[in-house]
Scaffold this motif. Structure first.
Motif, PDB file in Angstrom:
ATOM      1  N   ILE A 158       0.835  -1.247  -0.163  1.00 52.91           N
ATOM      2  CA  ILE A 158      -0.011  -0.142   0.043  1.00 52.91           C
ATOM      3  C   ILE A 158       0.945   1.386   0.220  1.00 52.91           C
ATOM      4  N   ALA A 159       0.539   2.415  -0.955  1.00 52.46           N
ATOM      5  CA  ALA A 159       1.497   3.486  -0.933  1.00 52.46           C
ATOM      6  C   ALA A 159       1.026   4.566  -0.045  1.00 52.46           C
ATOM      7  N   TYR A 160       0.987   4.162   1.176  1.00 53.79           N
ATOM      8  CA  TYR A 160       1.042   5.116   2.360  1.00 53.79           C
ATOM      9  C   TYR A 160       2.386   4.997   2.832  1.00 53.79           C
ATOM     10  N   VAL A 161       3.191   6.428   2.915  1.00 54.14           N
ATOM     11  CA  VAL A 161       4.418   6.522   3.673  1.00 54.14           C
ATOM     12  C   VAL A 161       4.095   7.266   4.971  1.00 54.14           C
ATOM     13  N   THR A 162       4.805   6.807   6.035  1.00 52.09           N
ATOM     14  CA  THR A 162       4.524   7.390   7.330  1.00 52.09           C
ATOM     15  C   THR A 162       5.860   7.818   7.860  1.00 52.09           C
ATOM     16  N   SER A 163       6.123   9.080   8.869  1.00 49.29           N
ATOM     17  CA  SER A 163       7.320   9.498   9.327  1.00 49.29           C
ATOM     18  C   SER A 163       7.130  10.314  10.222  1.00 49.29           C
ATOM     19  N   ASP A 164       7.903  10.728  10.957  1.00 55.05           N
ATOM     20  CA  ASP A 164       7.942  11.726  12.312  1.00 55.05           C
ATOM     21  C   ASP A 164       8.668  12.756  11.804  1.00 55.05           C
ATOM     22  N   HIS A 165       8.693  12.957  10.272  1.00 52.96           N
ATOM     23  CA  HIS A 165       9.339  14.162   9.961  1.00 52.96           C
ATOM     24  C   HIS A 165       8.329  14.842   8.949  1.00 52.96           C
ATOM     25  N   ARG A 166       8.277  16.355   9.282  1.00 48.04           N
ATOM     26  CA  ARG A 166       7.240  17.014   8.660  1.00 48.04           C
ATOM     27  C   ARG A 166       8.235  17.792   7.361  1.00 48.04           C
ATOM     28  N   VAL A 167       7.972  17.185   5.973  1.00 45.77           N
ATOM     29  CA  VAL A 167       8.515  17.447   5.029  1.00 45.77           C
ATOM     30  C   VAL A 167       7.555  17.727   3.875  1.00 45.77           C
ATOM     31  N   ASP A 168       8.120  19.024   2.927  1.00 44.13           N
ATOM     32  CA  ASP A 168       7.275  19.541   1.884  1.00 44.13           C
ATOM     33  C   ASP A 168       7.770  18.739   0.715  1.00 44.13           C
ATOM     34  N   VAL A 169       6.842  18.096  -0.056  1.00 42.35           N
ATOM     35  CA  VAL A 169       7.328  17.176  -1.199  1.00 42.35           C
ATOM     36  C   VAL A 169       6.422  17.543  -2.142  1.00 42.35           C
ATOM     37  N   PRO A 170       6.661  18.219  -3.314  1.00 40.06           N
ATOM     38  CA  PRO A 170       5.868  18.677  -4.152  1.00 40.06           C
ATOM     39  C   PRO A 170       4.802  17.738  -4.804  1.00 40.06           C
ATOM     40  N   TRP A 171       5.497  16.217  -4.860  1.00 39.09           N
ATOM     41  CA  TRP A 171       4.940  15.472  -5.527  1.00 39.09           C
ATOM     42  C   TRP A 171       4.154  14.399  -4.713  1.00 39.09           C
TER      43      TRP A 171
END
Length: 415
Positions: free
Chosen positions: A318-331
């Motif tokens: 499943i194409a969900y990525v989880t992270s503790d980092h808030r990142v601006d990803v334009p795509w």
């Protein structure tokens, strides 16, 4: 070649501004000008198509000819311009557009200074394409079955050999007035085996395919580029020979929503094949959840989002990525997870009532739930005009050491 419209009818079209609310008045005006009822219908239909095509084709739509099916299948101008740029950058100045449709890609090539031989089997479509491309001196439109042609022997109107091919195989069939989509590549026109045979001759080629094409069916000698516009995956292009970029096996080009002059938000590439082992990290729910653009998912490049967010997948399928980092990803779209809720309608309805929610956006991956149906259940009894809060829920599942888990995330989008 059939005549779609007389010169008098074309003149009427030039002065006709179509509005749904004024159809009766427009119809009466055309009848007063001497048109028979069937021609009134044809002119009004064409005027409506021109209006609808403006967003996709730009100002040229006001003087072009369309069919409803042709317009639905035509490439957006901004995407077609990118196709043409690849040919021009490769030094190719003569191209055959085999299965040209209404001429969107031919027009882009011609705007880039490339001479084009445009071919379509349907006489009415070829007539429309000839009209649409008539302003370009390097254009020639032919009515023919591309399977009857030898691409290596094609020449432009001024006698120059064709150096490259662009193909948009017909992936629909019409029977009894009903149009249906074809899924077997050998049922396309031309069939996919003919396309790959032409590619094996070494001629530079670009082939537009449906974005859902099975990875296993993609030839080993092609670069596969998925393209999205404004979040919608609009095409897969297979690039062969001199048009394929060295070291690129799969790619995702993510464009902004502007159909005429989109901005490239991201260009993702990889030299890995589609069956390469994927060993992405898997882990529990973190503070943020990211969903990659559909083009990246189709291209099998979700691993690049894992790297960009320094995160991990909830589940390898499943194409969900989880992270503790808030990142601006334009795509990618990012959310902060505010609550984790059980996937049970009764408890979700209680949660909605307690928080005064009257508007719900529901997304899901990996679960067999219809968001619209669930929304209706959760908002049952709440008036549409009621003032209240809005919320976004994401439904998904993942494997854990204790077995499969299902949950609903209440999220707030990262801006």
């Amino acid at each position: 070649m059939p005549e779609l419209f007389s010169s008098a009818e074309l003149a009427m079209l030039e002065t006709l501004e179509y509005r749904d609310s004024e159809v009766l008045q427009l119809s009466a005006s055309l009848r007063d000008q001497g048109l028979e009822p069937d021609r009134v219908s044809a002119v009004l239909t064409q005027a409506k198509l021109r209006r609808d095509a403006t967003a996709k084709w730009g100002p040229e739509a006001s003087t072009s000819l369309f069919t409803r099916t042709g317009l639905e299948q035509a490439t957006r101008r901004g995407v077609a311009d990118r196709h043409a740029l690849r040919f021009a950058n490769a030094g190719i100045d003569t191209v055959a557009d085999l299965g040209c449709g209404l001429g969107a890609d031919s027009a882009a090539l011609l705007r880039a200074g490339v001479a084009v031989v445009s071919v379509d089997i349907d006489p009415h479509t070829a007539t429309a394409a000839r009209h649409n491309l008539s302003a370009f001196p390097l254009s020639e439109v032919r009515e023919a079955d591309v399977m009857s042609l030898d691409p290596s022997h094609l020449k432009t109107s001024d006698g120059r050999p064709v150096q490259g091919l662009w193909l948009d195989p017909a992936r629909r069939e019409t029977s009894g007035g009903t149009t249906s989509r074809l899924f077997d590549p050998e049922a396309f026109s031309p069939p996919f085996s003919a396309i790959t045979a032409w590619a094996e001759r070494g001629m530079p080629m670009g082939v537009k395919m449906g974005p859902g094409m099975d990875h296993a069916a993609i030839p080993d000698n092609a670069e596969a580029e998925w393209v999205s516009c404004g979040g919608d995956v609009v095409e897969l292009v297979l690039w062969f020979n001199a048009l394929a970029r060295p070291g690129v096996r799969k790619a995702a080009t993510i464009l902004s929503s502007d159909p005429l002059s989109p901005t490239v938000l991201a260009s993702l590439e990889s030299d890995e094949d589609f069956d390469a082992a994927d060993t992405q990290p898997i882990g529990p729910t973190a503070q943020y959840l990211y969903e990659p653009d559909g083009a990246a998912i189709r291209a099998g490049l979700v691993n690049q989002l894992v790297a960009a967010t320094r995160g991990h997948l909830l589940d390898p399928r499943i194409a969900y990525v989880t992270s503790d980092h808030r990142v601006d990803v334009p795509w990618a779209t990012g959310w902060e997870i505010e609550e984790v809720l059980p996937m049970k309608v009764k408890q979700l309805k209680k949660w909605v009532r307690e928080r005064g929610i009257t508007r719900l956006t529901i997304k899901k991956r990996g679960v067999d739930i219809v968001p619209e149906s669930l929304r209706s259940q959760l908002l049952a009894g709440i008036k549409k005009s009621a003032r209240g809060k809005s919320a976004t829920l994401i439904l998904t599942r993942w494997d854990s050491p204790d077995g499969e888990r299902r949950a609903v995330f209440s999220v707030r989008r990262i801006e």
